[in-house]
Enzyme design. Structure first.
Site, short mmCIF file in Angstrom:
data_model
loop_
_atom_site.label_atom_id
_atom_site.label_comp_id
_atom_site.label_asym_id
_atom_site.label_seq_id
_atom_site.Cartn_x
_atom_site.Cartn_y
_atom_site.Cartn_z
N THR A 1 0.97 -1.11 -0.07
CA THR A 1 -0.08 0.29 0.00
C THR A 1 1.22 1.25 -0.01
O THR A 1 2.18 1.17 0.19
CB THR A 1 -0.89 -0.01 1.33
OG1 THR A 1 -0.16 0.46 2.30
CG2 THR A 1 -1.63 -1.34 1.37
N CYS A 2 0.35 2.52 -0.10
CA CYS A 2 1.02 3.65 -0.05
C CYS A 2 1.96 3.78 1.32
O CYS A 2 2.93 4.66 1.31
CB CYS A 2 0.23 4.83 -0.28
SG CYS A 2 -1.04 4.88 1.12
N PRO B 1 -10.80 2.19 7.62
CA PRO B 1 -11.22 0.97 7.32
C PRO B 1 -10.50 0.64 5.99
O PRO B 1 -10.86 -0.48 5.49
CB PRO B 1 -12.72 1.30 6.93
CG PRO B 1 -12.85 2.80 6.41
CD PRO B 1 -11.79 3.34 7.42
N GLY C 1 -13.47 27.34 -3.70
CA GLY C 1 -12.08 27.23 -3.77
C GLY C 1 -12.08 25.53 -3.95
O GLY C 1 -12.92 24.97 -3.78
N ALA C 2 -10.72 25.28 -4.25
CA ALA C 2 -10.57 23.89 -4.75
C ALA C 2 -9.48 23.27 -3.91
O ALA C 2 -8.65 22.47 -4.65
CB ALA C 2 -10.56 23.49 -6.15
N MET D 1 -7.83 19.50 1.11
CA MET D 1 -8.78 18.95 2.03
C MET D 1 -10.33 19.24 1.77
O MET D 1 -11.19 18.47 1.96
CB MET D 1 -8.54 19.67 3.48
CG MET D 1 -7.30 19.18 4.10
SD MET D 1 -7.15 19.63 5.87
CE MET D 1 -6.91 21.56 5.75
#
Length: 459
Positions: free
Chosen positions: A49-50, A119, A193-194, A197
């Site tokens: 995984t990461c 999870p 905004g983008a 979070m």
């Protein structure tokens, strides 16, 4: 038992991101087959995984032998990634025997994750197991170990509150919104905004049932790109106040040095909404939303500091629950250790005869209650009869087990199947723990594998 479990790996605690990237594994299938070919192991599963890479294997060589099983796996791992075994060894942790079992249970239950209780790791572990099953590198012990790890994870989730509270900023925002609205059905969310979070919080909202998403951004192309990913409607930020009355939930994360939403403007917005509740999440620093907005009726405003307080409080609660979860893992680890010991034939025969005798005595007790008082000699004769019958009924199964366990390579499978068939461990693995596809060595036995189709001729 001549089977030994080993686990080597690295994660976010033992290696910085550059090391994790360097030794990440992409073609896991080839990796598993390569370890089976190059190292002295009989079973292997790779989890990548990461935040972690782990190699789990079963070998016939004990830790006290001259064969360095862990060293062989690390050397092959380093070679596949173009690295050096010495460098890799500096960043790996190593477990042998029952310690490896406990570690895997902790991983599956998300007690070893960067965010405790998340999870995702359980799904990643299930995917890794399915790949190993498809590769035929997961057999009796890894099958049982992974099935049990899924069961342990389920117990931790249902018997403790270790995963019941939000411990990320974005998820905490969603949980607060849920408390206000109850259900997100029919609700509209707006991103102002983008930021990363804000995008993550919007993703959580959509997954939890928010119906519409509007994305307002100074750079319209960025809003369009994000809309293509999330399925929202892009608008220029100049249209923000005109469209704001449509939004029930607003997540703001612009780079503006001053507030983009003010209390005076919000009074007009609320009037157009007929004073229906609005929920604001201000993740920007400096803040995008005038704090005075929170004083308006039916408006709920949370900034980044509010969310951090929620996260810290929830994290403390999770740590308390983790104590209970670890105790549960310890108990399950002991039970798995007992099962490993039963992979020798003699304990299985003893358990099999003991179970049959227990059943015989219970049935005799029921019969004596029905027929009334009998003298001691009659009672002893009846007990001798039922015990003799139970032993004779099991004579052929025991002989079959002795014959099959003398065959090379099938002893563990045959013993494990016998214990499951007669439920000697009083253990029920949940159906959802099973992989969708099973190899020929899966715990679900087949006639041709165990020779049951020839059973009547095998005398």
């Amino acid at each position: 038992m001549n089977k030994f479990i080993y686990l080597t790996g690295l994660n976010h605690r033992t290696a910085e991101v550059d090391i994790r990237e360097r030794y990440a594994l992409t073609n896991v299938e080839d990796m598993e087959l390569g370890i089976m070919s190059e190292c002295p192991v009989r079973e292997v599963m790779v989890l990548s995984t990461c935040n972690r890479v782990e190699l789990l294997c079963v070998s016939e060589h004990s830790p006290e032998s001259d064969v360095d099983v862990l060293g062989c796996m690390r050397a092959y791992w380093a070679e596949r990634c173009g690295g050096q075994p010495e460098e890799l060894a500096e960043h790996t942790y190593n477990y042998e025997g029952i310690s490896a079992v406990r570690h895997l249970f902790m991983v599956g239950a998300s007690l070893d994750s960067l965010v405790m209780g998340e999870p995702q790791i359980l799904g990643q572990l299930k995917d890794a197991y399915r790949r190993a099953v498809d590769n035929n590198t997961a057999r009796v012990i890894i099958n049982r170990l992974l099935h049990k790890s899924f069961s342990v994870a389920k117990r931790v989730r249902t018997e403790t509150a270790v995963a019941s509270s939000a411990v990320s900023i974005s998820f905490a925002a969603v949980e607060l919104a849920r408390k206000i609205f109850g259900s997100f059905q029919g609700k509209t969310a707006m991103l102002v905004g983008a930021g990363e979070m804000a995008e993550l919080a919007a993703t959580h909202l959509l997954r939890n049932g928010v119906e519409r998403l509007i994305i307002a951004n100074r750079t319209l192309s960025r809003a369009k790109a994000l809309s293509a990913t999330l399925g929202g409607e892009p608008i220029p930020i100049e249209n923000l106040m005109d469209r704001l009355p449509e939004a029930d939930i607003v997540i703001s994360s612009t780079g503006s040095p001053t507030a983009v939403i003010r209390a005076k403007e919000m009074q007009k917005v609320l009037k157009r909404r007929k004073h229906r509740s609005m929920f604001f999440i201000d993740i920007a620093v400096p803040r995008d939303i005038d704090p005075d907005v929170n004083a308006l009726d039916n408006v709920y405003l949370y900034d980044i500091d509010d969310l951090k307080e929620v996260v810290e409080e929830n994290m403390a609660q999770r740590q308390d629950e983790a104590v209970k979860a670890r105790a549960l893992v310890d108990n399950e680890t002991s039970a798995f250790e007992h099962w490993l010991q039963t992979l020798d034939l003699q304990p299985t025969i003893v358990d099999l005869l003991g179970k049959a005798e227990d059943v015989a005595r219970k049935e005799l007790s029921k019969t004596l209650r029905r027929i009334g008082d009998v003298d001691e000699s009659t009672r002893e004769a009846l007990e001798c009869l039922v015990l003799s019958v139970s032993h004779k009924v099991l004579h052929e199964p025991v002989c079959y087990l002795k014959r099959r366990t003398r065959e090379e390579g099938v002893a563990d499978t045959v013993i494990d199947t016998a214990r499951r068939f007669f439920n000697l461990d009083n253990d029920c693995i949940p159906p959802e723990a099973h992989a969708e596809r099973r190899s020929r060595d899966s715990c679900e036995c087949r006639e041709d594998e165990f020779g049951l189709s020839n059973d009547l001729n095998d005398h």
